[in-house]
Design a protein around this motif. Structure first.
Motif, PDB file in Angstrom:
ATOM      1  N   ASP A   2       0.819  -1.202   0.000  1.00  0.00           N
ATOM      2  CA  ASP A   2       0.000   0.000   0.000  1.00  0.00           C
ATOM      3  C   ASP A   2       0.857   1.258   0.000  1.00  0.00           C
ATOM      4  OD1 ASP A   2      -0.978   0.150   3.527  1.00  0.00           O
ATOM      5  OD2 ASP A   2       0.958   0.126   2.577  1.00  0.00           O
ATOM      6  N   LYS A   3       0.243   2.386  -0.328  1.00  0.00           N
ATOM      7  CA  LYS A   3       0.981   3.642  -0.440  1.00  0.00           C
ATOM      8  C   LYS A   3       1.385   4.209   0.912  1.00  0.00           C
ATOM      9  CE  LYS A   3      -1.074   4.906  -4.786  1.00  0.00           C
ATOM     10  NZ  LYS A   3      -0.226   5.344  -5.801  1.00  0.00           N
ATOM     11  N   SER A   4       0.789   3.736   2.008  1.00  0.00           N
ATOM     12  CA  SER A   4       1.126   4.259   3.328  1.00  0.00           C
ATOM     13  C   SER A   4       2.451   3.721   3.849  1.00  0.00           C
ATOM     14  CB  SER A   4       0.014   3.945   4.327  1.00  0.00           C
ATOM     15  OG  SER A   4      -0.075   2.556   4.516  1.00  0.00           O
ATOM     16  N   SER A   5       2.966   2.651   3.257  1.00  0.00           N
ATOM     17  CA  SER A   5       4.240   2.115   3.715  1.00  0.00           C
ATOM     18  C   SER A   5       5.137   1.754   2.528  1.00  0.00           C
ATOM     19  CB  SER A   5       4.015   0.873   4.583  1.00  0.00           C
ATOM     20  OG  SER A   5       3.374  -0.123   3.830  1.00  0.00           O
ATOM     21  N   PRO A   6       5.561   2.768   1.772  1.00  0.00           N
ATOM     22  CA  PRO A   6       6.391   2.481   0.612  1.00  0.00           C
ATOM     23  C   PRO A   6       7.755   1.981   1.027  1.00  0.00           C
ATOM     24  CG  PRO A   6       6.318   4.828   1.010  1.00  0.00           C
ATOM     25  CD  PRO A   6       5.350   4.194   1.964  1.00  0.00           C
ATOM     26  N   ALA A   7       8.305   1.079   0.243  1.00  0.00           N
ATOM     27  CA  ALA A   7       9.655   0.602   0.511  1.00  0.00           C
ATOM     28  C   ALA A   7      10.637   1.720   0.193  1.00  0.00           C
ATOM     29  CB  ALA A   7       9.959  -0.620  -0.358  1.00  0.00           C
ATOM     30  N   SER A   8      11.711   1.759   0.938  1.00  0.00           N
ATOM     31  CA  SER A   8      12.728   2.757   0.685  1.00  0.00           C
ATOM     32  C   SER A   8      13.354   2.459  -0.669  1.00  0.00           C
ATOM     33  CB  SER A   8      13.790   2.703   1.786  1.00  0.00           C
ATOM     34  OG  SER A   8      14.826   3.587   1.506  1.00  0.00           O
ATOM     35  N   PRO A   9      13.418   3.432  -1.570  1.00  0.00           N
ATOM     36  CA  PRO A   9      13.933   3.178  -2.909  1.00  0.00           C
ATOM     37  C   PRO A   9      15.385   2.740  -2.908  1.00  0.00           C
ATOM     38  CG  PRO A   9      13.590   5.531  -2.569  1.00  0.00           C
ATOM     39  CD  PRO A   9      13.029   4.812  -1.377  1.00  0.00           C
ATOM     40  N   SER A  10      16.137   3.106  -1.896  1.00  0.00           N
ATOM     41  CA  SER A  10      17.546   2.753  -1.851  1.00  0.00           C
ATOM     42  C   SER A  10      17.784   1.395  -1.223  1.00  0.00           C
ATOM     43  CB  SER A  10      18.310   3.822  -1.054  1.00  0.00           C
ATOM     44  OG  SER A  10      17.830   3.835   0.281  1.00  0.00           O
ATOM     45  N   GLY A  11      16.742   0.741  -0.704  1.00  0.00           N
ATOM     46  CA  GLY A  11      16.909  -0.529  -0.027  1.00  0.00           C
ATOM     47  C   GLY A  11      17.413  -0.360   1.394  1.00  0.00           C
ATOM     48  N   LEU A  12      17.502   0.868   1.856  1.00  0.00           N
ATOM     49  CA  LEU A  12      17.926   1.142   3.226  1.00  0.00           C
ATOM     50  C   LEU A  12      16.728   1.065   4.159  1.00  0.00           C
ATOM     51  CD1 LEU A  12      20.280   4.248   2.836  1.00  0.00           C
ATOM     52  CD2 LEU A  12      20.946   1.909   3.366  1.00  0.00           C
ATOM     53  N   PRO A  13      16.970   0.742   5.432  1.00  0.00           N
ATOM     54  CA  PRO A  13      15.864   0.751   6.395  1.00  0.00           C
ATOM     55  C   PRO A  13      15.600   2.158   6.911  1.00  0.00           C
ATOM     56  CG  PRO A  13      17.860   0.001   7.447  1.00  0.00           C
ATOM     57  CD  PRO A  13      18.185   0.191   5.995  1.00  0.00           C
ATOM     58  N   ALA A  14      15.698   3.134   6.038  1.00  0.00           N
ATOM     59  CA  ALA A  14      15.518   4.536   6.415  1.00  0.00           C
ATOM     60  C   ALA A  14      14.878   5.285   5.260  1.00  0.00           C
ATOM     61  CB  ALA A  14      16.865   5.166   6.761  1.00  0.00           C
ATOM     62  N   GLN A  15      14.224   6.391   5.605  1.00  0.00           N
ATOM     63  CA  GLN A  15      13.559   7.211   4.601  1.00  0.00           C
ATOM     64  C   GLN A  15      13.703   8.674   5.008  1.00  0.00           C
ATOM     65  OE1 GLN A  15       9.185   6.933   4.479  1.00  0.00           O
ATOM     66  NE2 GLN A  15       9.455   6.271   2.359  1.00  0.00           N
ATOM     67  N   LEU A  16      14.111   9.497   4.055  1.00  0.00           N
ATOM     68  CA  LEU A  16      14.247  10.927   4.331  1.00  0.00           C
ATOM     69  C   LEU A  16      12.895  11.565   4.571  1.00  0.00           C
ATOM     70  CD1 LEU A  16      16.821  12.142   1.657  1.00  0.00           C
ATOM     71  CD2 LEU A  16      17.136  12.047   4.120  1.00  0.00           C
ATOM     72  N   GLY A  17      12.874  12.490   5.498  1.00  0.00           N
ATOM     73  CA  GLY A  17      11.690  13.282   5.766  1.00  0.00           C
ATOM     74  C   GLY A  17      12.131  14.728   5.905  1.00  0.00           C
ATOM     75  N   HIS A  18      11.195  15.629   6.067  1.00  0.00           N
ATOM     76  CA  HIS A  18      11.542  17.035   6.240  1.00  0.00           C
ATOM     77  C   HIS A  18      12.086  17.242   7.653  1.00  0.00           C
ATOM     78  CE1 HIS A  18      11.514  21.287   5.547  1.00  0.00           C
ATOM     79  NE2 HIS A  18      10.779  21.480   6.634  1.00  0.00           N
ATOM     80  N   GLY A  19      13.370  17.520   7.763  1.00  0.00           N
ATOM     81  CA  GLY A  19      13.986  17.774   9.068  1.00  0.00           C
ATOM     82  C   GLY A  19      14.456  16.545   9.801  1.00  0.00           C
TER      83      GLY A  19
END
Length: 117
Positions: A2-19
């Motif tokens: 689902d769109k609420s939990s997209p996989a990180s495109p880099s395959g990292l267990p992290a996702q950039l956010g604002h701040g």
């Protein structure tokens, strides 16, 4: 997925956010040794960093230890790390607030290649 939990495109267990950065973690409480390990795929299909904490999952003790451990690993204040989802689950999402998001992602990448004991 689902769109609420997209996989990180880099395959990292992290996702950039604002701040800051969202860090996706799978926690093992009551472990004999605390620290971050490798990665594994979570129930939602997302790549998650494995973490072991010594505290029991009682009254937020394991979450507090996890946040303190993440703060130390990423060189930020303890107050900059919080559990934003999964506070009563093994699979958690941490928010690491920092203006240095690239440095945080680099630290996650380094952690994957050389996890702390």
């Amino acid at each position: 997925m689902d769109k609420s939990s997209p996989a990180s495109p880099s395959g990292l267990p992290a996702q950039l956010g604002h701040g800051g950065v969202r860090l996706f973690v799978r926690v093992q409480p009551k472990a004999s040794r605390a620290g971050f390990g490798g990665v594994r795929e979570g129930a939602d299909g997302r790549v998650r960093l494995t973490a072991k904490v010594r505290a029991a999952p009682d009254k937020g003790a394991a979450n507090s230890e996890l946040c303190a451990m993440a703060a130390k690993a990423f060189g930020v204040a303890k107050s900059a790390v919080s559990v934003v989802s999964g506070s009563t689950q093994r699979e958690k999402t941490l928010w690491v607030a920092s203006d240095e998001t690239k440095a945080l992602l680099d630290a996650v990448t380094a952690m994957l290649h050389d996890p702390a004991p």
